[in-house]
Enzyme design. Structure first.
Site, PDB file in Angstrom:
ATOM      1  N   GLY A 155      -2.752   9.023  -8.535  1.00 56.64           N
ATOM      2  CA  GLY A 155      -3.579   7.833  -8.511  1.00 56.64           C
ATOM      3  C   GLY A 155      -3.241   6.931  -7.354  1.00 56.64           C
ATOM      4  O   GLY A 155      -2.527   7.303  -6.409  1.00 56.64           O
TER       5      GLY A 155
ATOM      6  N   HIS B  43       0.818  -1.210   0.000  1.00 55.06           N
ATOM      7  CA  HIS B  43       0.000   0.000   0.000  1.00 55.06           C
ATOM      8  C   HIS B  43       0.855   1.265   0.000  1.00 55.06           C
ATOM      9  O   HIS B  43       0.557   2.227  -0.708  1.00 55.06           O
ATOM     10  CB  HIS B  43      -0.920  -0.011   1.224  1.00 55.06           C
ATOM     11  CG  HIS B  43      -1.797   1.197   1.334  1.00 55.06           C
ATOM     12  ND1 HIS B  43      -3.008   1.292   0.681  1.00 55.06           N
ATOM     13  CD2 HIS B  43      -1.640   2.360   2.012  1.00 55.06           C
ATOM     14  CE1 HIS B  43      -3.563   2.462   0.960  1.00 55.06           C
ATOM     15  NE2 HIS B  43      -2.751   3.126   1.762  1.00 55.06           N
TER      16      HIS B  43
ATOM     17  N   ASP C 271      -5.637  14.889   1.958  1.00 52.71           N
ATOM     18  CA  ASP C 271      -4.694  14.992   0.842  1.00 52.71           C
ATOM     19  C   ASP C 271      -4.890  16.298   0.081  1.00 52.71           C
ATOM     20  O   ASP C 271      -3.919  16.885  -0.417  1.00 52.71           O
ATOM     21  CB  ASP C 271      -4.890  13.818  -0.122  1.00 52.71           C
ATOM     22  CG  ASP C 271      -4.380  12.508   0.439  1.00 52.71           C
ATOM     23  OD1 ASP C 271      -3.435  12.535   1.231  1.00 52.71           O
ATOM     24  OD2 ASP C 271      -4.935  11.450   0.081  1.00 52.71           O
TER      25      ASP C 271
ATOM     26  N   GLU D 152      -2.853   4.529  12.828  1.00 48.44           N
ATOM     27  CA  GLU D 152      -3.443   5.257  11.705  1.00 48.44           C
ATOM     28  C   GLU D 152      -4.699   6.007  12.139  1.00 48.44           C
ATOM     29  O   GLU D 152      -5.637   6.183  11.361  1.00 48.44           O
ATOM     30  CB  GLU D 152      -3.741   4.296  10.551  1.00 48.44           C
ATOM     31  CG  GLU D 152      -2.481   3.696   9.968  1.00 48.44           C
ATOM     32  CD  GLU D 152      -2.753   2.664   8.883  1.00 48.44           C
ATOM     33  OE1 GLU D 152      -3.884   2.603   8.374  1.00 48.44           O
ATOM     34  OE2 GLU D 152      -1.822   1.895   8.557  1.00 48.44           O
ATOM     35  N   SER D 153      -4.723   6.448  13.398  1.00 44.82           N
ATOM     36  CA  SER D 153      -5.839   7.273  13.870  1.00 44.82           C
ATOM     37  C   SER D 153      -6.041   8.450  12.927  1.00 44.82           C
ATOM     38  O   SER D 153      -5.079   9.036  12.411  1.00 44.82           O
ATOM     39  CB  SER D 153      -5.557   7.784  15.287  1.00 44.82           C
ATOM     40  OG  SER D 153      -5.554   6.729  16.214  1.00 44.82           O
ATOM     41  N   GLN D 154      -7.295   8.811  12.730  1.00 48.50           N
ATOM     42  CA  GLN D 154      -7.656   9.807  11.722  1.00 48.50           C
ATOM     43  C   GLN D 154      -7.552  11.238  12.242  1.00 48.50           C
ATOM     44  O   GLN D 154      -7.283  11.483  13.414  1.00 48.50           O
ATOM     45  CB  GLN D 154      -9.088   9.534  11.262  1.00 48.50           C
ATOM     46  CG  GLN D 154      -9.264   8.200  10.563  1.00 48.50           C
ATOM     47  CD  GLN D 154      -8.583   8.167   9.213  1.00 48.50           C
ATOM     48  OE1 GLN D 154      -9.068   8.750   8.250  1.00 48.50           O
ATOM     49  NE2 GLN D 154      -7.460   7.479   9.125  1.00 48.50           N
TER      50      GLN D 154
ATOM     51  N   ASP E 127      -6.237   7.987 -11.337  1.00 48.46           N
ATOM     52  CA  ASP E 127      -6.788   6.644 -11.445  1.00 48.46           C
ATOM     53  C   ASP E 127      -6.739   5.911 -10.116  1.00 48.46           C
ATOM     54  O   ASP E 127      -6.033   6.299  -9.186  1.00 48.46           O
ATOM     55  CB  ASP E 127      -6.056   5.830 -12.521  1.00 48.46           C
ATOM     56  CG  ASP E 127      -4.552   5.766 -12.295  1.00 48.46           C
ATOM     57  OD1 ASP E 127      -4.117   5.606 -11.140  1.00 48.46           O
ATOM     58  OD2 ASP E 127      -3.795   5.881 -13.281  1.00 48.46           O
TER      59      ASP E 127
ATOM     60  N   HIS F 189     -10.428   2.638  -0.396  1.00 48.24           N
ATOM     61  CA  HIS F 189     -10.531   2.133   0.972  1.00 48.24           C
ATOM     62  C   HIS F 189     -11.292   0.821   0.912  1.00 48.24           C
ATOM     63  O   HIS F 189     -12.292   0.619   1.603  1.00 48.24           O
ATOM     64  CB  HIS F 189     -11.203   3.153   1.891  1.00 48.24           C
ATOM     65  CG  HIS F 189     -10.350   3.538   3.060  1.00 48.24           C
ATOM     66  ND1 HIS F 189     -10.818   3.653   4.337  1.00 48.24           N
ATOM     67  CD2 HIS F 189      -9.013   3.805   3.133  1.00 48.24           C
ATOM     68  CE1 HIS F 189      -9.836   3.992   5.145  1.00 48.24           C
ATOM     69  NE2 HIS F 189      -8.729   4.095   4.443  1.00 48.24           N
ATOM     70  N   ASN F 190     -10.775  -0.074   0.068  1.00 52.99           N
ATOM     71  CA  ASN F 190     -11.480  -1.321  -0.227  1.00 52.99           C
ATOM     72  C   ASN F 190     -11.494  -2.278   0.957  1.00 52.99           C
ATOM     73  O   ASN F 190     -12.555  -2.735   1.395  1.00 52.99           O
ATOM     74  CB  ASN F 190     -10.824  -2.015  -1.429  1.00 52.99           C
ATOM     75  CG  ASN F 190     -10.794  -1.139  -2.657  1.00 52.99           C
ATOM     76  OD1 ASN F 190     -11.563  -0.201  -2.784  1.00 52.99           O
ATOM     77  ND2 ASN F 190      -9.892  -1.442  -3.580  1.00 52.99           N
TER      78      ASN F 190
ATOM     79  N   ARG G  44      -7.465  14.218  -6.274  1.00 55.83           N
ATOM     80  CA  ARG G  44      -6.850  13.015  -5.719  1.00 55.83           C
ATOM     81  C   ARG G  44      -7.860  11.878  -5.761  1.00 55.83           C
ATOM     82  O   ARG G  44      -9.050  12.102  -5.598  1.00 55.83           O
ATOM     83  CB  ARG G  44      -6.419  13.281  -4.276  1.00 55.83           C
ATOM     84  CG  ARG G  44      -5.877  12.080  -3.513  1.00 55.83           C
ATOM     85  CD  ARG G  44      -4.500  11.698  -3.951  1.00 55.83           C
ATOM     86  NE  ARG G  44      -3.921  10.673  -3.083  1.00 55.83           N
ATOM     87  CZ  ARG G  44      -2.785  10.053  -3.315  1.00 55.83           C
ATOM     88  NH1 ARG G  44      -2.070  10.379  -4.385  1.00 55.83           N
ATOM     89  NH2 ARG G  44      -2.323   9.129  -2.503  1.00 55.83           N
TER      90      ARG G  44
END
Length: 724
Positions: free
Chosen positions: A537, A42, A110, A306-308, A500, A88-89, A84
């Protein structure tokens, strides 16, 4: 290393050896965790970078391209647009609502990280068929997550697409596009410049949510243990994000930060190492100064969380007090957690910027920043064309005795009524939206805070077609780009850039890497020929469940500009008069079509596209839509061919259509090709003369009116048929 603990973290034996070589010693557990997330698929793009280099990325309007937080293209000499696209699959498959919501939050960061105010969102959603309860749960959760976060943070969702197909039952795709507008002079890059500058953490406190997200979720497929991955899904707070947006834009407007970076995948490890590496500097981080919301958090947890709703700002000492004051006024937590350092002058890392992390006065990690951010291994993985790909014969299908069941099955497969989704989204915030969801593309006025409006509007479209891309990864993906550009033409726009989201299966499977490489070639060919740069992308690999890969699903979003409309934009919702089919003359194909999928026939060759003729056609359509009143509606024909396009036009216009075809073949009605349009006009003679003078193939094929869709006397459908 004892017990080979690096393997559960997703690192291979060879990768561990490379880490040891770069450090000159074995890593400790904190360092190993930092490498594992930064060298994940990732974050590092280790399987895709070698192919992505082929994409055309430069153009006269490009200000920022791949490698930045967002791509940026100039609109005027003073105003730019940032765009951008991200996926988030995997999180959305585990926790649909939070997975989708945090995807929105991350991509918005972003945008304002480069200094642009987020102004619009679009999404591309791929779900299992809705006769499955779990797929319904995922779908409802994803739409709820997007709507709740976007509406709360105050950014409109202005367009998108939804697909339901069996390959996405276990592994849904949630691709989100964000767009923002900025004064060009306010743009900023992610650089930790200036030794001695402060490293300031902004936003929410750090928790244990999201730890290992990029390595546990985004770099592996799903199996029976997938429910155990729930702790790797972040939890979002849109109200905290809104405060963070306003604080960061104020800081950037006042030019109080040297550089800024959001904390997304890989959290603090990513933000510190990337900003340091980008500037060629090092950084010292005092990990125990990071505000936390859970007790007993270890250095590894804090560095990898990875807290938002968090940002990292680089601030000169003379500006620190003003930065802290603005953050306090915006109710945003701001904490100095470190210092930018120059490259080491001697020792093992001489000449390199080194990231050093301390906890309770003890050095817990010492790694060259570039080793984390830029020096992951680069793989040219084996490729293998699937055996069945070349076992093809062109097929001709005889017209059926009864068209009705075939038409219903084709329409049932497609989604013609996204209104049930976009009614949950606020799409009129900022009052910039000129063409609302449901049309071929969205259209927004370009206005920048502090500068005001422009005489331009921007068009946005997001598109994918897994049947095309599966039928022929190169030509099918090329056709996906063509359709997206055609959507821009339908609202009068000329393309300026593309981003993309490349969703594929396991890159360790040679067939998947062949599909991926072919898709890159397709995008490269059409974007090079038409002068459309790829400015950013995302690659999402490991979209597989129980050993089965999804269909190759490259999704593209295109942006184009046109003059700000001075009269209503032609729109299928206002269609009237005659219906004209216009095309370059290329023949539609059943290969890769919805019809072929229904009858289980994957044979045939996907049609090539004459890119010179396509470019001319797109220019003519865009000029017609912007120039005068010859056209009152324009829509392009994609999946489902003429049948689907006609039903879509009728439903949006709330009028019936009667179609007369010289050719009543299956190919004519259900064949697919992206270089065909339906135009509605009250002046058919004038329009036909114009189109023929442009060398295009045209025919009046129908007339709007009545209360049904009719194809001569052999097929009659109600207007609302095909609602998913």
């Amino acid at each position: 290393m004892e017990s080979e603990i690096y393997r559960p973290l997703g690192l291979t034996d060879d990768e561990f050896k490379l880490i040891v070589h770069q450090l000159g010693r074995e890593p400790n557990l904190v360092e190993l965790a930092m490498f594992s997330i930064m060298w994940s698929e990732h974050c590092s793009y280790k399987s895709s970078r070698i192919h992505l280099r082929r994409l055309p990325t430069s153009g006269p309007r490009v200000i920022m391209g791949p490698g930045e937080n967002a791509g940026v293209v100039a609109a005027t000499d003073k105003i730019s647009v940032a765009i951008r696209m991200e996926s988030h699959n995997h999180p959305s498959a585990i926790e649909p609502t939070q997975g989708a919501a945090t995807g929105v939050g991350g991509i918005l960061r972003d945008i304002f990280t480069v200094g642009a105010r987020p102004t619009a969102l679009l999404d591309s959603l791929w779900m299992g068929t809705q006769d499955d309860p779990r797929s319904r749960w995922i779908f409802d959760g994803v739409v709820g997550g997007i709507s709740s976060y976007g509406n709360a943070v105050g950014v409109p969702t202005v367009g998108g697409e939804i697909h339901f197909a069996p390959p996405y039952a276990e592994n849904p795709l949630v691709n989100v596009v964000a767009v923002g507008i900025a004064e060009t002079t306010q743009l900023v890059r992610a650089l930790a410049s200036g030794a001695g500058n402060h490293v300031v953490l902004l936003g929410a406190a750090t928790g244990r949510d999201g730890i290992g997200g990029v390595s546990v979720l985004a770099s592996s497929g799903f199996d029976n243990a997938s429910s155990d991955k729930r702790p790797s899904v972040q939890v979002g707070d849109p109200f905290e994000e809104k405060k963070l947006i306003e604080a960061c834009l104020r800081l950037l407007d006042a030019k109080l930060v040297v550089g800024i970076q959001d904390l997304g995948g890989a959290g603090l490890t990513c933000a510190t190492s990337e900003t340091a590496a980008n500037a060629g500097n090092g950084m010292e981080v005092i990990v125990d100064k990071v505000p936390v919301r859970e007790t007993g958090m270890t250095p590894m947890e804090i560095l990898c969380s990875e807290s938002q709703e968090r940002m990292l700002a680089i601030v000169a000492p003379e500006h620190l007090e003003e930065v802290l004051a603005i953050c306090e006024a915006e109710e945003v937590l701001a904490t100095v957690i470190g210092t930018v350092t120059p490259p080491d002058e001697e020792g093992l890392y001489a000449g390199r910027g080194v990231l050093r992390a301390y906890f309770d006065g003890v050095l817990v990690a010492e790694i060259p920043a570039a080793a984390l951010a830029d020096e992951a291994p680069l793989y040219d993985r084996p490729q293998q064309e699937p055996a069945e790909f070349r076992v093809r014969t062109d097929q001709s299908v005889l017209p059926p005795d009864d068209w009705h069941p075939i038409a219903l099955e084709v329409l049932k497969t497609l989604d013609f009524d996204p209104s049930s989704i976009y009614r949950r989204y606020d799409h009129m915030l900022f009052r910039n939206t000129l063409v609302t969801p449901g049309a071929d593309a969205s259209l927004l006025a370009i206005r920048a805070p502090g500068v005001g409006g422009t005489d331009l509007a921007m068009a946005l479209s997001v598109d994918g077609n897994q049947l095309w891309s599966r039928s022929d990864p190169k030509l099918g993906t090329l056709a996906v780009v063509a359709e997206s550009l055609a959507n821009l033409a339908c609202v009068g726009a000329t393309p300026v850039a593309l981003v993309d989201c490349l969703n594929f299966g396991n890159p360790e499977h040679p067939e998947v890497m062949w599909q991926f490489s072919e898709a890159i070639d397709g995008i490269t060919e059409i974007c090079t020929a038409l002068g459309v740069p790829v400015i950013g992308g995302n690659v999402s690999f490991y979209n597989e469940a129980y050993g089965s890969d999804i269909d190759p699903t490259p999704v593209v979003s295109t942006i184009g500009y046109r003059p700000l409309p001075t009269h209503p934009v032609p729109d299928p919702r206002r269609a009237s008069g005659n219906v004209i089919l216009v095309t370059t003359g290329e023949t539609p194909s059943l290969s890769g079509s919805v019809f072929a999928e229904i009858i289980g026939d994957r044979r045939g060759s996907f049609p090539a596209i004459d890119l010179e003729r396509l470019n001319h056609l797109l220019g003519v359509i865009a000029e017609l839509v912007t120039a005068d009143d010859l056209v009152n509606a324009a829509t392009n024909l994609g999946a489902g061919g003429l049948l689907a396009g006609t039903v879509k036009l009728a439903r949006l216009a709330a009028k019936g259509i009667r179609i007369e075809l010289a050719d009543a073949s299956v190919e004519a009605l259900l064949g697919e090709h992206p270089s065909r349009f339906l135009l509605a006009t009250e002046k058919p003679a004038e329009l036909l003369d114009y189109l023929r003078n442009e060398g295009l193939q045209t025919a009046v094929i129908g007339e709007l009116g009545g209360d049904s869709v009719e194809f001569e006397d052999w097929l009659q459908l109600s207007i609302d048929i095909g609602v998913a």
